[in-house]
Design a protein around this motif. Structure first.
Motif, PDB file in Angstrom:
ATOM      1  N   GLY A  69       1.046   0.593   6.264  1.00 38.67           N
ATOM      2  CA  GLY A  69       0.007   1.265   5.476  1.00 38.67           C
ATOM      3  C   GLY A  69      -1.288   1.430   6.247  1.00 38.67           C
ATOM      4  O   GLY A  69      -2.330   1.735   5.669  1.00 38.67           O
ATOM      5  N   ILE A 115      -7.809   3.660  -0.460  1.00 38.99           N
ATOM      6  CA  ILE A 115      -7.125   2.494  -1.049  1.00 38.99           C
ATOM      7  C   ILE A 115      -7.861   2.040  -2.315  1.00 38.99           C
ATOM      8  O   ILE A 115      -7.252   1.816  -3.364  1.00 38.99           O
ATOM      9  N   ILE A 167     -10.380  -5.979  -0.630  1.00 44.06           N
ATOM     10  CA  ILE A 167      -9.052  -5.476  -1.013  1.00 44.06           C
ATOM     11  C   ILE A 167      -8.024  -6.610  -0.906  1.00 44.06           C
ATOM     12  O   ILE A 167      -7.217  -6.833  -1.818  1.00 44.06           O
ATOM     13  N   LEU A 181       1.871   1.638  -3.380  1.00 45.50           N
ATOM     14  CA  LEU A 181       0.714   2.024  -4.200  1.00 45.50           C
ATOM     15  C   LEU A 181       0.479   3.530  -4.135  1.00 45.50           C
ATOM     16  O   LEU A 181       0.206   4.179  -5.124  1.00 45.50           O
ATOM     17  N   ARG A 225      -7.320   4.447  -5.108  1.00 41.62           N
ATOM     18  CA  ARG A 225      -5.946   4.378  -5.633  1.00 41.62           C
ATOM     19  C   ARG A 225      -5.749   3.111  -6.486  1.00 41.62           C
ATOM     20  O   ARG A 225      -5.083   3.152  -7.524  1.00 41.62           O
ATOM     21  N   ILE A 226      -6.352   1.999  -6.050  1.00 38.10           N
ATOM     22  CA  ILE A 226      -6.250   0.758  -6.847  1.00 38.10           C
ATOM     23  C   ILE A 226      -6.907   0.992  -8.212  1.00 38.10           C
ATOM     24  O   ILE A 226      -6.382   0.596  -9.245  1.00 38.10           O
ATOM     25  N   TYR A 255      -5.766  -8.546  -4.006  1.00 34.77           N
ATOM     26  CA  TYR A 255      -4.316  -8.820  -4.058  1.00 34.77           C
ATOM     27  C   TYR A 255      -4.037 -10.316  -4.070  1.00 34.77           C
ATOM     28  O   TYR A 255      -3.084 -10.772  -4.692  1.00 34.77           O
ATOM     29  N   LEU A 288       0.835  -1.214   0.000  1.00 37.64           N
ATOM     30  CA  LEU A 288       0.000   0.000   0.000  1.00 37.64           C
ATOM     31  C   LEU A 288       0.863   1.256   0.000  1.00 37.64           C
ATOM     32  O   LEU A 288       0.562   2.234  -0.691  1.00 37.64           O
TER      33      LEU A 288
END
Lengths: 245, 434
Positions: B167, B175, B194, B154, B178-179, B198, B151
């Motif tokens: 993070g 988050i 989340i 990221l 941003r992803i 991943y 993160l």
């Protein structure tokens, strides 16, 4: 042979009525204790940044002052003075340092003095918290149980431990001279100390550095519960006054 | 009055003012951190998970741990030699002993060879030894595998983060956004979604792609030459097994006498931080099989090669020359001192250096970059409350170490002027308020 009441620079400068209260308490037990005008500073704020040579010279000066005034024992109301006298003076001077050092809390916790004091809270009951100052809990001879002994001996006073207490107490953020350069260090920690109060109406401290930080934070955050210096609390009870009034 | 001292004081003051600004990155981090500190310290005395509290556990093993660390520090040369011999002769490890960080970095780059990508676990040691710096300098792609570090990457977050949950201060909505911005997909705004994103994408990539992986070690046992690695996510298990080459980089102070001592270190790191080690790997060699005619072949499922780079740099010197930070060699790297540090609580990640944050990170900066560096990191935030000392499972008095460094800073003219003024009044006038 002089028995000295050593108030400490911060209290002498900023907390004059507390100094008067401390003098009254000590003299109540032993009238031989006295004040000497303009005593030199123990050096508390300078220890963290001064060289060995500077400290040795300073400590030697203070010891000479004690000798010149024939001081054999002292009682201080400053947590910093107590910590530094008992830690460094012995270290630097060894057997040449012959002054018996006591903090007011040790003086009060003496069973003989405690019996003579025979205090009680004038109201029904009073729940109190006590903040363990770093200077007292970290001293060579730590002062941890003494305030508890004193508070538990006062009738109608109920002493409550905070979650973070004794050697795990939260530092107020004002020690080591940091208050003079980064006052913000107390913003969070001193507030956390108030937040940590348990079941109590007032918070007691025996350190003028902690008091300075806690008082500011109390005022800035409109915290209702009072912060009271130990000496002021004791004198109130001695005079039959409710410390909350 | 030193202009340099005044200049640095003003620089640090401006960082403190920045911390107060609403909406700033430092403030955002700090708000989360303050809460985290209180929760961490409270959980330390709770009995919700085990029969004992973390404090009780640490206190029970405190003396044993101190004895282990003191034994190693007092006989460091002996344990290093013994450990290297066992690792080489019995465990098929390729072992290097690097005298300096620079030497360790060169060895590391040689071992990396033509590879342009490295998968790594979270590690303070790797930063301390300068491996992260050299990888960045050589444009090697660093693939972090701890989700917190993923993160941080990221968000391209450059400020120091909390080592244990780097993070944790990012909000779920941020988050997800941003992803979406970086990867073009939008998971549901829940921790499960989340993590699932991943797991489906990055875990697969790691398993298929990893050729060289990098970890440090929680501890290394001298008697068995075994590397102990603790974790909760499983990333270390994957990247140390699925890789061709596993490179371990760590300081020689990580060595302990036996494997039981090493497991105790890991257990204390876990309990004192209240972070579960769901997996503890004991790595005593590369993957191997002798199932074909009894002939030993390396690299069946796990790493074909395990390279260990043990680094001295400042360590032996600190010991032999009795330097002020000698005691820091006993540190087990639990970083729990940060939760109880008055300065860390008050100033979050501006009490920090490029090595991370908190007193240990600024001390590392002092060791590598000297007195000016640590003064800029916030040396004078420390009140010397000794909470770190009372809390430390090996009783390192970081407060005393920082106090000695403050004296050095003052001698170098770097003390903040208002404090210096008080000192001068005390020493000359015998009254700070005159």
């Amino acid at each position: 042979m002089t028995k000295l009441i050593y108030l400490g620079c911060l209290s002498r400068e900023n907390f004059k009525s507390t100094c008067e209260n401390a003098i009254k308490i000590i003299k109540f037990f032993d009238n031989e204790y006295k004040i000497i005008e303009n005593p030199p500073c123990c050096g508390s704020l300078a220890y963290h940044i001064s060289s060995d040579d500077e400290l040795k010279k300073h400590i030697q000066y203070i010891n000479d002052w004690f000798k010149a005034n024939d001081v054999t024992e002292l009682v201080t109301i400053c947590a910093g003075c107590y910590n530094y006298f008992s830690r460094y003076y012995q270290d630097y001077l060894g057997t040449d340092f012959n002054v018996k050092i006591r903090h007011l809390l040790q003086f009060l916790a003496d069973p003989k003095n405690l019996r003579k004091l025979d205090l009680s809270y004038p109201g029904k009951k009073l729940n109190v918290n006590y903040h363990d100052a770093c200077h007292l809990r970290n001293a060579v001879k730590p002062i941890i149980e003494e305030p508890r002994t004193i508070l538990n001996a006062i009738k109608n006073v109920i002493f409550n431990e905070m979650d973070f207490n004794k050697t795990n107490s939260i530092c107020c953020g004002a020690g080591g001279g940091v208050y003079s350069i980064f006052k913000e260090n107390s913003d969070f920690s001193a507030k956390a100390i108030f937040d940590n109060m348990k079941k109590s109406k007032l918070l007691l401290t025996a350190c003028p550095f902690c008091y300075t930080a806690l008082k500011r934070i109390k005022e800035e955050n409109n915290i209702e519960k009072p912060i009271i210096k130990f000496e002021d609390f004791i004198i109130n009870l001695m005079e039959g006054v409710d410390p909350l009034s | 009055m030193s202009d340099k001292g005044k200049g640095i004081y003003e620089e640090v003051k401006s960082k403190v003012n920045k911390l107060k600004e609403e909406g700033g990155l430092e403030r955002e981090y700090w708000d989360f951190w303050k809460l985290g500190c209180l929760i961490k310290t409270k959980v330390h005395d709770s009995r919700t998970i085990y029969y004992d509290t973390s404090r009780e556990f640490v206190e029970r093993y405190n003396e044993q741990l101190i004895a282990i660390r003191e034994e190693v520090v007092e006989n460091l040369d002996y344990y290093v030699e013994r450990c290297i011999n066992v690792m080489r002769k019995a465990n098929n490890f390729k072992v290097y002993y690097a005298k300096t960080n620079e030497e360790a970095q060169n060895i590391f780059m040689d071992e990396l060879g033509d590879n342009k990508v490295i998968y790594k676990s979270k590690s303070n040691e790797v930063k301390d030894i300068g491996i992260t710096d050299i990888l960045e300098k050589k444009n090697i792609t660093i693939k972090e595998t701890d989700l917190g570090d993923i993160l941080v990457q990221l968000f391209d977050y450059k400020l120091p983060s909390w080592q244990i949950g780097p993070g944790a201060h990012f909000s779920i909505d941020d988050i997800v956004a941003r992803i979406k911005e970086v990867h073009g997909v939008e998971p549901e705004p829940t921790p499960n979604s989340i993590v699932d994103y991943y797991r489906r994408t990055y875990r697969k990539e790691l398993l298929n792609d990893v050729k060289v992986s990098l970890t440090s070690a929680n501890a290394i046992s001298a008697e068995e030459g075994t590397i102990v690695l603790g974790e909760n996510e499983g990333n270390i298990s994957l990247l140390t097994r699925a890789t061709d080459k596993h490179i371990v980089v760590c300081g020689i102070q990580k060595i302990v006498p036996t494997i039981l001592d090493a497991v105790l270190v890991a257990k204390i790191q876990s309990r004192i931080n209240n972070v579960p080690f769901n997996y503890i790997s004991l790595i005593s060699g590369p993957s191997s099989t002798s199932d074909i005619r009894g002939i030993n072949v390396l690299g069946m499922y796990g790493a074909k090669e395990v390279v260990v780079i043990l680094v001295d740099d400042w360590r032996i010197k600190a010991l032999k020359e009795d330097l002020i930070y000698k005691d820091y060699l006993k540190c087990i790297g639990c970083r729990s001192c940060n939760f109880v540090c008055t300065a860390a609580r008050a100033f979050g990640n501006i009490f920090a250096s490029k090595y991370g944050w908190g007193a240990t990170a600024i001390l590392t900066d002092y060791i590598h970059n000297g007195i000016e560096a640590i003064t800029k990191d916030g040396l004078f935030f420390c009140t010397n409350c000794e909470n770190c000392y009372h809390w430390c499972p090996v009783s390192i008095n970081l407060g005393e170490i920082l106090k000695s460094i403050k004296k050095e800073a003052t001698k170098a003219g770097l003390c903040p002027p208002p404090l210096r003024d008080y000192q001068q009044k005390i020493l000359k006038e015998k009254n700070p308020f005159k």
